[in-house]
Scaffold this motif. Structure first.
Motif, short mmCIF file in Angstrom:
data_model
loop_
_atom_site.label_atom_id
_atom_site.label_comp_id
_atom_site.label_asym_id
_atom_site.label_seq_id
_atom_site.Cartn_x
_atom_site.Cartn_y
_atom_site.Cartn_z
N ASP A 1 18.84 1.62 27.35
CA ASP A 1 19.47 2.10 28.60
C ASP A 1 18.44 2.60 29.61
O ASP A 1 18.77 2.82 30.78
CB ASP A 1 20.54 3.18 28.31
CG ASP A 1 20.04 4.34 27.48
OD1 ASP A 1 19.23 4.12 26.55
OD2 ASP A 1 20.47 5.48 27.74
N HIS A 2 17.18 2.74 29.20
CA HIS A 2 16.12 3.22 30.10
C HIS A 2 15.10 2.13 30.44
O HIS A 2 14.29 2.32 31.35
CB HIS A 2 15.40 4.42 29.48
CG HIS A 2 16.34 5.57 29.23
ND1 HIS A 2 16.37 6.70 30.01
CD2 HIS A 2 17.32 5.73 28.30
CE1 HIS A 2 17.33 7.51 29.57
NE2 HIS A 2 17.92 6.94 28.53
N HIS B 1 20.63 14.48 21.53
CA HIS B 1 21.07 14.66 22.91
C HIS B 1 21.61 16.09 23.02
O HIS B 1 21.55 16.86 22.05
CB HIS B 1 22.19 13.66 23.24
CG HIS B 1 21.70 12.26 23.53
ND1 HIS B 1 20.97 11.94 24.65
CD2 HIS B 1 21.88 11.09 22.84
CE1 HIS B 1 20.71 10.63 24.65
NE2 HIS B 1 21.24 10.10 23.56
N HIS C 1 23.45 11.41 32.40
CA HIS C 1 23.62 10.73 31.11
C HIS C 1 24.97 11.04 30.45
O HIS C 1 25.12 10.99 29.23
CB HIS C 1 22.47 11.09 30.16
CG HIS C 1 22.05 9.98 29.23
ND1 HIS C 1 22.90 9.47 28.27
CD2 HIS C 1 20.90 9.30 29.11
CE1 HIS C 1 22.25 8.53 27.59
NE2 HIS C 1 21.04 8.40 28.10
N HIS D 1 11.28 6.75 27.53
CA HIS D 1 11.28 6.32 26.13
C HIS D 1 11.82 4.90 26.05
O HIS D 1 12.26 4.33 27.06
CB HIS D 1 12.06 7.29 25.24
CG HIS D 1 13.53 7.36 25.51
ND1 HIS D 1 14.06 7.76 26.71
CD2 HIS D 1 14.61 7.07 24.73
CE1 HIS D 1 15.38 7.75 26.65
NE2 HIS D 1 15.74 7.32 25.46
N ASP E 1 15.90 11.95 27.92
CA ASP E 1 16.86 12.16 26.83
C ASP E 1 16.25 13.16 25.86
O ASP E 1 15.16 12.93 25.34
CB ASP E 1 17.12 10.85 26.07
CG ASP E 1 18.01 9.88 26.83
OD1 ASP E 1 18.25 10.12 28.03
OD2 ASP E 1 18.45 8.89 26.23
ZN LIG Z 1 19.55 7.26 27.19
#
Ligand SMILES: [Zn+2]
Ligand SMILES: [Zn+2]
Length: 271
Positions: free
Chosen positions: A74-75, A215, A238, A70, A176
């Motif tokens: 952070d990805h 999450h 994560h 996604h 996630d």
């Molecule tokens: Zn993330």
């Protein structure tokens, strides 16, 4: 330029795959915390968070394929740097695989000439450093016998997880995701599932935050794992820095049939 082994590597049937954890934290800090990225064999990344920065230039230049779960930073934070750094050293574009919805976000909000140049037009649109390949839901991408299948995820932006299937075993990465019945229905039909990497971003005291940010926290993880009929190794990813010990303690206390362990940077899986 890729070495002479590149075409051989792609053509070879892969009886096993190797996944190396480059980053598995919900944040950054110190020498060990890197955001999500996994290197598969030498040429595939699953997400490209800050962990990618530990690869050497030679290793970076070998990355031909990036599968994105996604669009959260952070990805994807390292994709712009990989393409810019090694694009000119390579004979072919880096292919970024994402759903149509995620591709649109990357085009509009990241490679938009304002945050970063659009490398699908650099140096030319005919022979660019980077190209997109849109993933169809559930459709398999086969790279020399290594099969990558997007899986449903439930997050605040369009998201997927992935099944990686070497032909002799499968690894599932949840991406996630919040609670996700559809995922477990699919995962329960993977008889050769060896490894499950599943997120648990927050501790139980932040359950409300986990719910709104889509999450999991440990109590939610237990509800999810109760839907898993198989017995793969279960690894937790994560974790939010500052809550790592607490969250893992809650995972261990709540664990039932599965015995989840904390995923570590540098960890390697062969499957
Ligand atoms: Zn993330
Ligand atoms: Zn996210």
């Amino acid at each position: 330029m890729p070495g002479p082994g590149a075409s051989l590597r792609e053509a070879r049937y892969h009886s096993t795959m190797r996944l190396r954890v480059l980053g598995c934290s919900g944040g950054i800090g110190g020498r060990h915390l890197r955001t999500t990225s996994f290197l598969v064999d030498n040429d595939v990344l699953i997400d490209a968070g800050t962990g990618v920065g530990d690869l050497s230039l030679a290793e970076l230049a070998q990355v031909d394929h990036i599968f994105v779960t996604h669009s959260h930073l952070d990805h994807v934070a390292s994709i712009p740097f990989i393409v810019d750094t090694v694009g000119g050293m390579r004979a072919k574009p880096i292919t970024v695989y994402a759903t149509a919805a995620t591709t649109e976000i990357l085009r509009r909000h990241l490679f938009n000439w304002a945050i970063w140049p659009d490398f699908t037009e650099i140096p030319t649109a005919e022979a660019p450093f980077m190209r997109y390949r849109e993933l169809e839901p559930g459709a398999v991408v086969d790279l020399g016998g290594r099969r990558f299948t997007p899986l449903p995820a439930v997050h605040t932006v369009p998201a997927v997880g992935y099944r990686l299937d070497s032909g002799s075993g499968s690894l599932v990465f949840s991406g996630d995701t919040g609670p996700n019945d559809e995922l477990w229905e699919i995962v329960n039909r993977i008889p050769d599932l060896k490894v499950l990497i599943v997120e648990t971003a927050f501790s139980n005291k932040e359950r409300v935050l986990a719910e709104v940010s889509k999450h999991l926290c440990p109590s939610m993880l237990m509800d999810e794992l109760a839907k898993l009929d198989l017995d793969p190794e279960v690894w937790i990813t994560h974790l939010k820095p500052g809550e790592i010990e607490l969250t893992m303690q809650e995972v261990e206390e709540g664990a039932r049939r599965h015995r989840p362990r904390m995923l570590q940077n540098g960890q390697v899986f062969d499957f």
